[in-house]
Design a protein around this motif. Structure first.
Motif, PDB file in Angstrom:
ATOM      1  N   LYS A   1       0.829  -1.198   0.000  1.00  0.00           N
ATOM      2  CA  LYS A   1       0.000   0.000   0.000  1.00  0.00           C
ATOM      3  C   LYS A   1       0.869   1.256   0.000  1.00  0.00           C
ATOM      4  O   LYS A   1       1.836   1.317   0.764  1.00  0.00           O
ATOM      5  CB  LYS A   1      -0.862   0.074   1.251  1.00  0.00           C
ATOM      6  N   PRO A   2       0.479   2.254  -0.799  1.00  0.00           N
ATOM      7  CA  PRO A   2       1.131   3.555  -0.654  1.00  0.00           C
ATOM      8  C   PRO A   2       0.593   4.231   0.600  1.00  0.00           C
ATOM      9  O   PRO A   2      -0.607   4.190   0.871  1.00  0.00           O
ATOM     10  CB  PRO A   2       0.721   4.309  -1.917  1.00  0.00           C
ATOM     11  N   GLU A   3       1.493   4.808   1.377  1.00  0.00           N
ATOM     12  CA  GLU A   3       1.116   5.543   2.585  1.00  0.00           C
ATOM     13  C   GLU A   3       1.800   6.900   2.498  1.00  0.00           C
ATOM     14  O   GLU A   3       2.953   7.064   2.885  1.00  0.00           O
ATOM     15  CB  GLU A   3       1.547   4.761   3.833  1.00  0.00           C
ATOM     16  N   LEU A   4       1.073   7.869   1.935  1.00  0.00           N
ATOM     17  CA  LEU A   4       1.641   9.171   1.606  1.00  0.00           C
ATOM     18  C   LEU A   4       0.927  10.288   2.344  1.00  0.00           C
ATOM     19  O   LEU A   4      -0.285  10.212   2.574  1.00  0.00           O
ATOM     20  CB  LEU A   4       1.539   9.413   0.097  1.00  0.00           C
ATOM     21  N   ASP A   5       1.666  11.356   2.666  1.00  0.00           N
ATOM     22  CA  ASP A   5       1.053  12.531   3.267  1.00  0.00           C
ATOM     23  C   ASP A   5       0.553  13.462   2.164  1.00  0.00           C
ATOM     24  O   ASP A   5       0.615  13.129   0.966  1.00  0.00           O
ATOM     25  CB  ASP A   5       2.011  13.223   4.237  1.00  0.00           C
ATOM     26  N   GLU A   6       0.070  14.628   2.552  1.00  0.00           N
ATOM     27  CA  GLU A   6      -0.502  15.564   1.577  1.00  0.00           C
ATOM     28  C   GLU A   6       0.534  16.085   0.584  1.00  0.00           C
ATOM     29  O   GLU A   6       0.183  16.528  -0.508  1.00  0.00           O
ATOM     30  CB  GLU A   6      -1.207  16.730   2.289  1.00  0.00           C
ATOM     31  N   LYS A   7       1.822  16.019   0.934  1.00  0.00           N
ATOM     32  CA  LYS A   7       2.883  16.447   0.011  1.00  0.00           C
ATOM     33  C   LYS A   7       3.397  15.289  -0.844  1.00  0.00           C
ATOM     34  O   LYS A   7       4.353  15.444  -1.581  1.00  0.00           O
ATOM     35  CB  LYS A   7       4.047  17.056   0.797  1.00  0.00           C
ATOM     36  N   ARG A   8       2.764  14.134  -0.719  1.00  0.00           N
ATOM     37  CA  ARG A   8       3.126  12.909  -1.435  1.00  0.00           C
ATOM     38  C   ARG A   8       4.532  12.422  -1.048  1.00  0.00           C
ATOM     39  O   ARG A   8       5.294  11.977  -1.877  1.00  0.00           O
ATOM     40  CB  ARG A   8       2.959  13.062  -2.944  1.00  0.00           C
ATOM     41  N   HIS A   9       4.825  12.506   0.242  1.00  0.00           N
ATOM     42  CA  HIS A   9       6.021  11.914   0.831  1.00  0.00           C
ATOM     43  C   HIS A   9       5.551  10.779   1.731  1.00  0.00           C
ATOM     44  O   HIS A   9       4.488  10.863   2.335  1.00  0.00           O
ATOM     45  CB  HIS A   9       6.794  12.923   1.684  1.00  0.00           C
ATOM     46  N   GLY A  10       6.345   9.729   1.818  1.00  0.00           N
ATOM     47  CA  GLY A  10       5.956   8.625   2.686  1.00  0.00           C
ATOM     48  C   GLY A  10       6.609   7.340   2.258  1.00  0.00           C
ATOM     49  O   GLY A  10       7.821   7.289   2.058  1.00  0.00           O
ATOM     50  N   SER A  11       5.774   6.316   2.072  1.00  0.00           N
ATOM     51  CA  SER A  11       6.334   5.021   1.711  1.00  0.00           C
ATOM     52  C   SER A  11       5.320   4.175   0.966  1.00  0.00           C
ATOM     53  O   SER A  11       4.120   4.455   0.966  1.00  0.00           O
ATOM     54  CB  SER A  11       6.764   4.272   2.979  1.00  0.00           C
ATOM     55  N   PHE A  12       5.851   3.156   0.316  1.00  0.00           N
ATOM     56  CA  PHE A  12       5.059   2.032  -0.149  1.00  0.00           C
ATOM     57  C   PHE A  12       5.389   0.934   0.850  1.00  0.00           C
ATOM     58  O   PHE A  12       6.555   0.578   0.999  1.00  0.00           O
ATOM     59  CB  PHE A  12       5.432   1.628  -1.571  1.00  0.00           C
ATOM     60  N   SER A  13       4.391   0.451   1.572  1.00  0.00           N
ATOM     61  CA  SER A  13       4.626  -0.509   2.646  1.00  0.00           C
ATOM     62  C   SER A  13       4.062  -1.871   2.281  1.00  0.00           C
ATOM     63  O   SER A  13       2.984  -1.978   1.694  1.00  0.00           O
ATOM     64  CB  SER A  13       3.983  -0.010   3.937  1.00  0.00           C
TER      65      SER A  13
ATOM     66  N   ILE B   1       9.716   6.975  -0.053  1.00  0.00           N
ATOM     67  CA  ILE B   1       9.630   7.622  -1.361  1.00  0.00           C
ATOM     68  C   ILE B   1       9.087   9.044  -1.251  1.00  0.00           C
ATOM     69  O   ILE B   1       8.552   9.447  -0.219  1.00  0.00           O
ATOM     70  CB  ILE B   1       8.731   6.803  -2.319  1.00  0.00           C
ATOM     71  N   SER B   2       9.187   9.764  -2.356  1.00  0.00           N
ATOM     72  CA  SER B   2       8.459  11.022  -2.549  1.00  0.00           C
ATOM     73  C   SER B   2       8.072  11.090  -4.021  1.00  0.00           C
ATOM     74  O   SER B   2       8.735  10.501  -4.879  1.00  0.00           O
ATOM     75  CB  SER B   2       9.296  12.238  -2.142  1.00  0.00           C
ATOM     76  N   ILE B   3       6.978  11.803  -4.275  1.00  0.00           N
ATOM     77  CA  ILE B   3       6.474  11.925  -5.643  1.00  0.00           C
ATOM     78  C   ILE B   3       6.215  13.394  -5.928  1.00  0.00           C
ATOM     79  O   ILE B   3       5.576  14.084  -5.135  1.00  0.00           O
ATOM     80  CB  ILE B   3       5.162  11.130  -5.821  1.00  0.00           C
ATOM     81  N   THR B   4       6.742  13.867  -7.063  1.00  0.00           N
ATOM     82  CA  THR B   4       6.411  15.202  -7.540  1.00  0.00           C
ATOM     83  C   THR B   4       5.570  15.026  -8.801  1.00  0.00           C
ATOM     84  O   THR B   4       5.185  13.904  -9.139  1.00  0.00           O
ATOM     85  CB  THR B   4       7.679  16.024  -7.863  1.00  0.00           C
ATOM     86  N   ASP B   5       5.322  16.110  -9.502  1.00  0.00           N
ATOM     87  CA  ASP B   5       4.520  16.024 -10.722  1.00  0.00           C
ATOM     88  C   ASP B   5       5.153  15.126 -11.776  1.00  0.00           C
ATOM     89  O   ASP B   5       4.453  14.557 -12.596  1.00  0.00           O
ATOM     90  CB  ASP B   5       4.290  17.422 -11.311  1.00  0.00           C
ATOM     91  N   GLU B   6       6.491  15.011 -11.760  1.00  0.00           N
ATOM     92  CA  GLU B   6       7.168  14.269 -12.816  1.00  0.00           C
ATOM     93  C   GLU B   6       8.094  13.164 -12.323  1.00  0.00           C
ATOM     94  O   GLU B   6       8.486  12.311 -13.102  1.00  0.00           O
ATOM     95  CB  GLU B   6       7.995  15.233 -13.679  1.00  0.00           C
TER      96      GLU B   6
END
Length: 101
Positions: free
Chosen positions: A5-17, A30-35
Motif C-alpha cells: 500500500k502507498p502511505e503518503l502525506d498531503e505532500k506525497r512523501h511517505g512510503s510504499f509498505s 519515497i516522494s512523488i512530484t509532478d514528474e
C-alpha cells in the motif's frame, strides 16, 4: 496474504509498505512530484529476509511509476543496483543522475 500500500502525506512523501497477514514487513521510503518518483530507502524486516519482499516492492513502485507517466530516481542503493543490473527492464522510467550512463 501479502499487500502493498502507498502511505503518503498531503505532500506525497511517505512510503510504499508491504504487509504480510496485516503485519508491516517492509517498505520503500519515497516522494512523488509532478514528474519524478524518488526512492530513498528500502527496508525489510529481518524475519522476512529471503522472501523476495524487496523485489515485490520494487515491482510495485515500477508499476506505479509507469501508470502515472513518471520518471524514477533510484537514490536507494538497492533500487539503484537493480536498475544498473537490469537496465533493459527500467530504461523507460530511469531518471539518471549526471555522470550516470
Amino acid at each position: 496474504m501479502i499487500e502493498i500500500k502507498p502511505e503518503l502525506d498531503e505532500k506525497r512523501h511517505g512510503s510504499f509498505s508491504l504487509y504480510e497477514d496485516n503485519i508491516k514487513m517492509g517498505m520503500m521510503v519515497i516522494s512523488i512530484t509532478d514528474e519524478v518518483f524518488t526512492v530513498y530507502h528500502t527496508e525489510v524486516d529481518e524475519a522476512a529476509a529471503g522472501k523476495g519482499f524487496a523485489k515485490l516492492l520494487l515491482e510495485e513502485i515500477v508499476k506505479y511509476t509507469r501508470e502515472h507517466n513518471l520518471k524514477l530516481k533510484p537514490l536507494c542503493p538497492y533500487v539503484h543496483a537493480q536498475f544498473k543490473k537490469h537496465p533493459e527492464l527500467y530504461s523507460d522510467i530511469w531518471l539518471k543522475t549526471q555522470g550516470e550512463e
